[in-house]
Design a protein around this motif. Structure first.
Motif, PDB file in Angstrom:
ATOM      1  N   ARG A   3       0.840  -1.198   0.000  1.00  0.00           N
ATOM      2  CA  ARG A   3       0.000   0.000   0.000  1.00  0.00           C
ATOM      3  C   ARG A   3       0.874   1.248   0.000  1.00  0.00           C
ATOM      4  N   ARG A 163      -3.832   4.360  -0.578  1.00  0.00           N
ATOM      5  CA  ARG A 163      -4.156   3.700  -1.842  1.00  0.00           C
ATOM      6  C   ARG A 163      -3.454   2.350  -1.924  1.00  0.00           C
ATOM      7  N   VAL A 164      -4.158   1.395  -2.527  1.00  0.00           N
ATOM      8  CA  VAL A 164      -3.605   0.060  -2.726  1.00  0.00           C
ATOM      9  C   VAL A 164      -3.677  -0.256  -4.216  1.00  0.00           C
TER      10      VAL A 164
END
Length: 310
Positions: A3, A163-164
């Protein structure tokens, strides 16, 4: 899954909360009111402390795995998100959004809808799966590029997110609909097919009629007596096979042709009749089962999108 770094920013609630604090400060200074000063300092302190709690709420959260399920056009696409909170701190108020591809601009996330709950939480040291859905557009092959995980716990004054990168491929199948009955079934070879039933001359009962199915074996006498539309089943003979060839439907518009073929694939799976599919230069050999259905529907999903004509 890897991530990106955690980001923290104030929410739109400050558009209301900020002017309120300013008015309280002006009132306290103008009237020299110690009670207003006390309330102002208390609220301001809680707001400042909430920054740390908002950051800590997402600091230990991990996204272990993501799976995007295929869907038919017009239906919601289901996405399974597997989360874990290895630290001794529970995670509250989780929401999810999508970035990239169908979502449009990477700076404008599209919210994902939680199924069965308003917000998501993960207990300390526990793991769980979350089901989210988002609407599908037209058929085709798509990529889910980036998952955005966010939370504004505890007071909603600040929002933390990370965010991934997902980069998951999923298919949107054509709508399974049509009015035509499927082509006549062909008898299997002398050795039979390991996938097929063995219809013959011995009556074995009835089953519910499925849209798009041939009307030859419908039990019309039972239907005339007010019973639901049903189909007679027979055993003791050779197996039967279904051959689906898009070249035999050239007069039908492409989208209607693909929807009809998708309906026949679905019905063939329900009736446990092995089928083969030919679409342009692509051919699928005779088969039956989830893997056969997946391959057939994926071929229909991307038909005509590239340079190949159907």
């Amino acid at each position: 899954m890897k991530r990106e770094s955690l980001r923290l920013r104030p929410t739109r609630l400050w558009l209301v909360f900020g002017p309120i604090l300013l008015c309280m400060l002006l009132a306290a200074v103008n009237y020299s009111n110690n009670l207003v000063y006390a309330v102002l300092y208390l609220v301001g302190s809680l707001s400042f402390i909430s920054i740390f709690h908002t950051w800590r709420n997402l600091a230990s959260l991990r996204v272990e795995h993501v799976r995007v399920h295929p869907a038919f056009a017009g239906e919601d696409v289901q996405m399974d998100i597997y989360l874990s909170a290895p630290a001794k701190i529970p995670v509250y108020g989780l929401h999810f959004a999508r970035l990239g591809d169908e979502a449009g601009s990477s700076h404008r996330p599209v919210p994902l809808t939680l199924r069965g709950e308003r917000t998501c939480r993960v207990l300390a040291g526990d793991s769980r799966s979350v089901e989210v859905v988002f609407p599908s557009t037209r058929r085709g092959m798509y990529r889910f590029e980036t998952l955005l995980v966010k939370s504004s716990y505890p007071f909603g004054l600040f929002s933390a997110n990370f965010r991934v990168p997902i980069d998951a491929v999923y298919f949107i199948y054509p709508q399974a609909k049509g009015k035509d009955t499927w082509p006549d079934l062909h008898p299997s070879g002398d050795n039979g097919s390991p996938f097929s039933q063995k219809p013959g001359d011995d009556f074995a009962g009835v089953r519910a009629y499925m849209p798009g199915e041939s009307l030859r074996h419908v039990d019309w006498k039972a239907y005339a007596r007010g019973r639901p539309l049903s189909v007679k089943q027979f055993t003791g003979g050779d197996g039967q096979e279904l051959w689906l060839d898009a070249a035999e439907m050239t007069r039908v518009p492409l989208e209607e042709r693909l929807s009809q073929l998708a309906l026949w694939v679905v019905n063939a799976e329900k009736a446990e009749i092995p089928y083969a599919l030919k679409l342009g230069r692509t051919s699928l050999s005779l088969g039956l089962g989830p893997e056969q259905a997946r391959r057939a529907l994926e071929v229909l999903a991307v038909a005509g999108i590239g340079s190949e004509k159907v």
